[in-house]
Write an enzyme that holds these catalytic residues in place. Structure first.
Site, mmCIF file in Angstrom:
data_model
loop_
_atom_site.group_PDB
_atom_site.id
_atom_site.type_symbol
_atom_site.label_atom_id
_atom_site.label_comp_id
_atom_site.label_asym_id
_atom_site.label_seq_id
_atom_site.Cartn_x
_atom_site.Cartn_y
_atom_site.Cartn_z
ATOM 1 N N ASP A 57 -4.092 -17.083 5.386
ATOM 2 C CA ASP A 57 -5.135 -17.805 5.010
ATOM 3 C C ASP A 57 -5.609 -18.808 6.001
ATOM 4 O OD1 ASP A 57 -2.439 -18.698 4.597
ATOM 5 O OD2 ASP A 57 -2.933 -20.287 2.999
ATOM 6 N N TYR A 82 0.871 -1.183 0.132
ATOM 7 C CA TYR A 82 -0.109 -0.052 -0.029
ATOM 8 C C TYR A 82 0.914 1.353 0.091
ATOM 9 C CZ TYR A 82 -4.413 -2.378 1.043
ATOM 10 O OH TYR A 82 -5.597 -3.083 0.862
ATOM 11 N N LYS A 122 1.949 -14.062 6.016
ATOM 12 C CA LYS A 122 1.976 -14.935 4.965
ATOM 13 C C LYS A 122 3.621 -15.116 4.670
ATOM 14 C CE LYS A 122 -0.267 -17.092 1.683
ATOM 15 N NZ LYS A 122 -0.743 -18.600 2.115
ATOM 16 N N ASP A 142 -6.227 -4.900 6.042
ATOM 17 C CA ASP A 142 -7.499 -4.525 5.234
ATOM 18 C C ASP A 142 -8.310 -5.512 5.085
ATOM 19 O OD1 ASP A 142 -8.988 -2.586 4.007
ATOM 20 O OD2 ASP A 142 -7.681 -2.442 2.319
#
Ligand code: NAP
Length: 410
Positions: free
Chosen positions: A275, A154, A221, A299
């Protein structure tokens, strides 16, 4: 912008806020439905403060301009004076702002976050009885998300496919570093620093300790993105071992050395892959408490979790640096309802609860929170909840505020 008379500045000393009995609090009313929900919020908060402190404390609201109102009155979407006021008075609250489409104008929300370096987006997600939810047991959801606000994909460091910049980068990555990238790739960069990760995780751990929470989960992740997401996790464990050795125990140590028993007064630091986190917050929500995560993950997770407890119309939020905090509704300006006195003010009201807690006015915060719960439990609700609630009493925005204030008097 006229400064209020009779109020005092909140100051910052030795890592903490010094809050006078009548602090000046800048507010941005917001666009679209902003004025409707702001008026309701202000009435409710003033009533709670009056009831909690019997006139010994009050808030000196100070309007500062941003968005359409600012543009109408000053020709600027975000006047410098607004940023200065937020910086100077340290704690502010805002309604939603329109992001003007086109004309190269950046999102005002993003600009406020960047200009004030509000590096942590904090979103508590807790179920309010009576709110329609897609979950079977939504009351098990009680989490606080700390999302890093300044780094990650971002950061805005990106170039479109076919641009000279993307071409140069692709050539460099291929020829100098041997990376495999297809022709005509768009390129985005994902910076994650130790500094950015640590200050976010430090804040999450402190929050957990101060609020009697049980755990902090680092969501990442890192199995795929080892040097960014994986580094975020490593920085978190290193920070905890260095700065909180007596207060934090890692999940690994808990099972290796302590037989799974958390020592009194300690919190557990664990990590989960992003996940699987999305699965587990649905299947085993009680296992999550405070969650610290990178920008993009955060987010997605914030909105997904908000949905579990009934949608973003009810979700409060804040953006915080070490010295400045801006509390805000998490939904947008819903322009089609502007001025109709119709929408749900709960998101901004619950953001004001966070503000009151932030300045240490817990009694007033508790009154607002309880009254909101009681009002919704009595099925006195605005259109959005009324359409999903059998036997609801449909009220306007202002009437919802009045119903809350009436309950606080008892
Ligand atoms: P939105 O304003 O959040 O509205 C989308 C829908 O959500 C509304 O039509 C309404 O649904 C429901 N909703 C939102 N707030 C509600 C409330 N308080 N009470 C009841 N229902 C509520 O999203 P958008 O239409 O995508 O965005 C509109 C503008 O807001 C854009 O300019 C966007 O840039 C801006 N925005 C600002 C912020 C911010 O300032 N933080 C955040 C997001 C978007 P129903 O019609 O189904 O009832």
């Amino acid at each position: 912008m006229r400064q209020p008379s009779g109020g005092n500045r909140i100051t910052y000393q030795d890592g903490g806020l010094m809050v006078p009995d009548r602090p000046i609090i800048p507010f941005i009313e917001g666009d679209g439905i902003g004025p409707d929900i702001w008026q309701a919020t202000r009435r409710v908060v003033d009533a709670a403060v009056a009831a909690a402190y019997q006139g010994m404390r009050s808030l000196a609201w100070f309007e500062v301009l941003a968005g359409e109102k600012a543009f109408r009155e000053t020709g600027q979407w975000l006047p410098d004076a607004t940023l200065e006021a937020l910086r100077e008075y340290r704690v502010g609250i805002k309604g939603p702002l329109t992001t003007p489409v086109g004309g190269g104008i950046r999102s005002l929300n993003v600009t406020i976050r960047q200009e004030l370096d509000l590096y942590a987006c904090v979103r508590p997600v807790r179920y309010i009885a009576g709110v329609p939810s897609p979950m079977r047991a939504p009351e098990k959801v009680d989490m606080v998300i700390f999302r890093e606000n300044t780094e990650d994909v971002y950061s805005g460091i990106e170039w479109p496919a076919g641009s000279p910049e993307a071409g140069k980068l692709t050539a460099f990555l291929r020829e100098t570093l041997g990376a495999r990238i297809g022709e005509q790739a768009g390129i985005g960069i994902k910076p994650i620093t130790r500094f950015g990760s640590e200050r976010l995780i430090r804040r999450a751990i402190r929050y957990a300790l101060e609020h009697g929470r049980k755990s902090v989960t680092l969501m990442h992740k890192g199995n795929i993105m080892k040097y960014t997401e994986g580094a975020f996790r490593d920085y978190g464990y290193e920070l905890a071992a260095r700065e909180f050795p007596a207060q934090v125990v890692s999940e690994e140590r808990l099972y290796r050395d302590l037989n799974g028993q958390v020592p009194e007064g300690r919190i557990v630091l664990k990590d989960r892959i992003a996940d699987i986190t999305f699965q587990q917050v649905l299947l085993r929500p009680s296992e999550f408490d405070v969650i610290a995560t990178t920008n993009l993950n955060g987010d997605y997770l914030s909105d997904a979790l908000a949905a579990q407890v009934g949608g973003i119309g009810m979700a409060p939020g804040s953006n915080i640096s070490d010295e400045v905090a801006v509390f805000e509704a998490t939904h947008g300006t819903a322009p089609k309802y502007a001025g109709l006195d119709m929408v749900n003010p709960s998101s901004l009201i619950l953001s004001a609860v966070m503000l009151l807690e932030h300045i240490g006015w817990r009694e007033a915060a508790a009154r607002v929170d309880q009254s909101l719960r009681d009002t919704i439990a009595a099925r006195v609700v605005t259109y959005d909840l009324a359409r999903q609630t059998a036997g609801a009493t449909l009220v306007k925005t202002s009437e919802f505020a009045s119903a809350m204030i009436e309950r606080m008097a008892h």
